[in-house]
Write a protein that holds these residues in place. Structure first.
Motif, PDB file in Angstrom:
ATOM      1  N   ALA A  25       6.481  -6.618   8.593  1.00 19.05           N
ATOM      2  CA  ALA A  25       6.660  -7.127   6.794  1.00 19.05           C
ATOM      3  C   ALA A  25       5.254  -8.000   6.938  1.00 19.05           C
ATOM      4  O   ALA A  25       4.818  -7.739   5.688  1.00 19.05           O
ATOM      5  CB  ALA A  25       7.724  -7.539   7.155  1.00 19.05           C
ATOM      6  N   ASP A  26       5.381  -8.641   7.965  1.00 18.84           N
ATOM      7  CA  ASP A  26       3.738  -9.939   7.730  1.00 18.84           C
ATOM      8  C   ASP A  26       2.210  -9.039   7.521  1.00 18.84           C
ATOM      9  O   ASP A  26       1.340  -9.004   6.503  1.00 18.84           O
ATOM     10  CB  ASP A  26       2.914 -10.543   9.353  1.00 18.84           C
ATOM     11  CG  ASP A  26       2.116 -11.437   8.338  1.00 18.84           C
ATOM     12  OD1 ASP A  26       1.029 -10.869   9.334  1.00 18.84           O
ATOM     13  OD2 ASP A  26       1.863 -12.675   7.893  1.00 18.84           O
ATOM     14  N   ILE A  27       2.302  -7.517   8.298  1.00 16.16           N
ATOM     15  CA  ILE A  27       1.676  -7.181   7.300  1.00 16.16           C
ATOM     16  C   ILE A  27       0.754  -6.279   6.072  1.00 16.16           C
ATOM     17  O   ILE A  27       0.336  -5.921   5.989  1.00 16.16           O
ATOM     18  CB  ILE A  27       0.998  -5.735   8.658  1.00 16.16           C
ATOM     19  CG1 ILE A  27       0.845  -6.565  10.481  1.00 16.16           C
ATOM     20  CG2 ILE A  27      -0.098  -5.575   8.456  1.00 16.16           C
ATOM     21  CD1 ILE A  27      -0.083  -7.880   9.974  1.00 16.16           C
ATOM     22  N   THR A  28       2.248  -5.872   5.831  1.00 20.18           N
ATOM     23  CA  THR A  28       2.408  -5.296   4.769  1.00 20.18           C
ATOM     24  C   THR A  28       2.511  -6.377   3.505  1.00 20.18           C
ATOM     25  O   THR A  28       3.017  -6.228   2.174  1.00 20.18           O
ATOM     26  CB  THR A  28       3.134  -4.239   4.511  1.00 20.18           C
ATOM     27  OG1 THR A  28       4.908  -5.198   5.000  1.00 20.18           O
ATOM     28  CG2 THR A  28       3.434  -3.142   5.370  1.00 20.18           C
ATOM     29  N   GLY A  29       3.156  -7.613   3.992  1.00 17.22           N
ATOM     30  CA  GLY A  29       2.532  -8.481   2.758  1.00 17.22           C
ATOM     31  C   GLY A  29       4.004  -8.549   1.992  1.00 17.22           C
ATOM     32  O   GLY A  29       4.799  -8.588   1.162  1.00 17.22           O
ATOM     33  N   ASP A  30       5.050  -7.913   2.861  1.00 18.60           N
ATOM     34  CA  ASP A  30       6.664  -7.961   2.458  1.00 18.60           C
ATOM     35  C   ASP A  30       7.815  -8.892   2.772  1.00 18.60           C
ATOM     36  O   ASP A  30       8.668  -8.803   2.664  1.00 18.60           O
ATOM     37  CB  ASP A  30       7.461  -6.343   2.625  1.00 18.60           C
ATOM     38  CG  ASP A  30       6.675  -5.453   2.241  1.00 18.60           C
ATOM     39  OD1 ASP A  30       5.856  -5.500   0.964  1.00 18.60           O
ATOM     40  OD2 ASP A  30       6.594  -4.592   2.750  1.00 18.60           O
ATOM     41  N   GLY A  31       7.378  -9.848   3.883  1.00 16.58           N
ATOM     42  CA  GLY A  31       8.235 -11.369   3.577  1.00 16.58           C
ATOM     43  C   GLY A  31       7.674 -11.349   5.569  1.00 16.58           C
ATOM     44  O   GLY A  31       7.411 -10.406   6.569  1.00 16.58           O
ATOM     45  N   THR A  86      -4.208  -8.491   2.980  1.00 17.24           N
ATOM     46  CA  THR A  86      -3.107  -8.941   4.781  1.00 17.24           C
ATOM     47  C   THR A  86      -4.042  -9.772   5.253  1.00 17.24           C
ATOM     48  O   THR A  86      -3.341 -10.091   6.595  1.00 17.24           O
ATOM     49  CB  THR A  86      -3.824  -7.337   5.727  1.00 17.24           C
ATOM     50  OG1 THR A  86      -3.501  -6.130   5.098  1.00 17.24           O
ATOM     51  CG2 THR A  86      -3.699  -7.474   7.142  1.00 17.24           C
ATOM     52  N   PHE A  87      -4.570 -10.781   4.908  1.00 22.36           N
ATOM     53  CA  PHE A  87      -5.372 -11.660   5.565  1.00 22.36           C
ATOM     54  C   PHE A  87      -4.614 -12.733   5.371  1.00 22.36           C
ATOM     55  O   PHE A  87      -4.221 -13.144   6.467  1.00 22.36           O
ATOM     56  CB  PHE A  87      -7.370 -11.620   5.420  1.00 22.36           C
ATOM     57  CG  PHE A  87      -7.035 -13.325   5.644  1.00 22.36           C
ATOM     58  CD1 PHE A  87      -8.092 -13.247   6.734  1.00 22.36           C
ATOM     59  CD2 PHE A  87      -8.272 -14.453   4.912  1.00 22.36           C
ATOM     60  CE1 PHE A  87      -8.783 -14.967   7.506  1.00 22.36           C
ATOM     61  CE2 PHE A  87      -8.550 -15.288   5.570  1.00 22.36           C
ATOM     62  CZ  PHE A  87      -8.394 -15.251   6.225  1.00 22.36           C
ATOM     63  N   ILE A  88      -4.034 -12.983   4.230  1.00 27.21           N
ATOM     64  CA  ILE A  88      -2.802 -13.381   4.021  1.00 27.21           C
ATOM     65  C   ILE A  88      -2.088 -12.782   4.081  1.00 27.21           C
ATOM     66  O   ILE A  88      -1.229 -14.081   4.607  1.00 27.21           O
ATOM     67  CB  ILE A  88      -3.494 -14.620   2.455  1.00 27.21           C
ATOM     68  CG1 ILE A  88      -4.514 -14.948   2.341  1.00 27.21           C
ATOM     69  CG2 ILE A  88      -2.857 -15.947   2.183  1.00 27.21           C
ATOM     70  CD1 ILE A  88      -5.274 -16.245   3.205  1.00 27.21           C
ATOM     71  N   GLY A  89      -1.583 -11.740   2.867  1.00 25.61           N
ATOM     72  CA  GLY A  89       0.113 -11.951   3.831  1.00 25.61           C
ATOM     73  C   GLY A  89       0.841 -12.169   3.245  1.00 25.61           C
ATOM     74  O   GLY A  89       0.942 -12.831   2.902  1.00 25.61           O
TER      75      GLY A  89
END
Length: 298
Positions: free
Chosen positions: A275-281, A39-42
């Motif tokens: 989507a930033d938090i889930t890493g989806d874009g 999540t940190f880098i996401g």
């Protein structure tokens, strides 16, 4: 079964239950740490890994990792808050940097940095529309990272670039500003924000320092290694120490920390993107844009 036998059996079952609970707690803690790191880098980094696996790009001779002390007091020109200070590392031997062309992600290619870094660079100054940030560099410990940033700055790669990601603890559990995507719109909507680079990658160095407030480091996707590119981030809180080390640390903010901390105090100051938090874009961007005017080195 006698009373003593029953008691012994109950004690054994109780002990087994306790051990099982402890194992569950450890697994949960490990999963939480991994989730926080991702999540940190996401989504705020290049998400495509170089074909052929990890690329070890940097050769260092007799380099001792430098250390950051959280106990020291900042200079008078720094923020009133306590910042870590740079402790000079042991002298290094000859350094050769290697950068590998990467076309698998959106990029703005302006060439490859030279192999011989300028070891005399001490400060990096970022002039933005919100104020100026000065960074004391750890060039001896991160020569190839500093060399890359300096090369791109001379090419005016960062000029008029929007910092695409700003997150606060109430949104993602960490606090940081991330910049360096030349194609980012920083509108909180664009799904490819955070994927753009300078079109090359390089190896890891100086990656054993915790990301306390004021630490400036290169970013790369989640659990990637040797995939450093044009993107960098500034830690805005000691809460980021929970992530541990693993990212190329290039220096520590010595001026401008007050301004950076004031960019956002809560999610209300951000253009939120789930989507930033889930890493989806896409990335969570500042409502009031942070635009890099120039970056210079000396």
């Amino acid at each position: 079964m006698s009373g003593d036998d029953r008691q012994n059996e109950e004690d054994r079952q109780s002990e087994l239950a306790r051990e099982h609970k402890e194992r569950q707690a450890k697994r949960a803690a490990a999963q939480t740490a991994k989730s926080r790191r991702n999540t940190f880098i996401g989504a705020g980094v290049a998400v495509v890994v170089v074909a052929g696996g990890i690329f070890a790009a940097t050769t260092l001779v007799n380099r001792e990792p430098s250390k950051v002390s959280a106990e020291s007091t900042p200079s008078a020109s720094a923020s009133a808050s306590t910042l870590p200070s740079v402790t000079p590392p042991a002298k290094t031997g000859p350094v050769t940097c290697t950068y590998k062309r990467e076309t698998g992600v959106p990029n703005k290619f302006v060439g490859l940095p030279g192999k011989k870094p300028n070891m005399k660079l001490k400060k990096m100054t970022i002039v933005t529309n919100r104020g100026t940030v000065v960074i004391d560099l750890m060039t001896d410990a991160a020569p190839c990272s500093v060399n890359s940033l300096s090369f791109l700055a001379k090419k005016k790669f960062y000029n008029n670039m929007k910092c695409h990601r700003l997150v606060t603890p109430d949104v993602s559990g960490v606090h940081m500003l991330q910049c360096g995507d030349p194609l980012a719109k920083a509108d909180g909507k664009n799904p490819t924000d955070g994927q753009g680079t300078a079109g090359y990658v390089f190896g890891d160095e100086n990656s054993d320092i915790s990301l306390s407030k004021g630490v400036v480091f290169m970013t790369q996707a989640g659990d990637a290694m040797g995939q450093n590119n044009s993107q960098f981030a500034i830690s805005l809180s000691d809460e980021n120490n929970q992530i541990g080390s693993g990212y190329n640390v290039v220096g520590v903010v010595s001026e401008g920390m007050d301004m950076l901390e004031g960019l956002a105090t809560s999610g209300k100051d951000l253009l939120l993107n789930d989507a930033d938090i889930t890493g989806d874009g896409g990335t969570t961007a500042p409502k009031k844009p942070v635009i890099i005017k120039t970056i210079t080195f000396k």
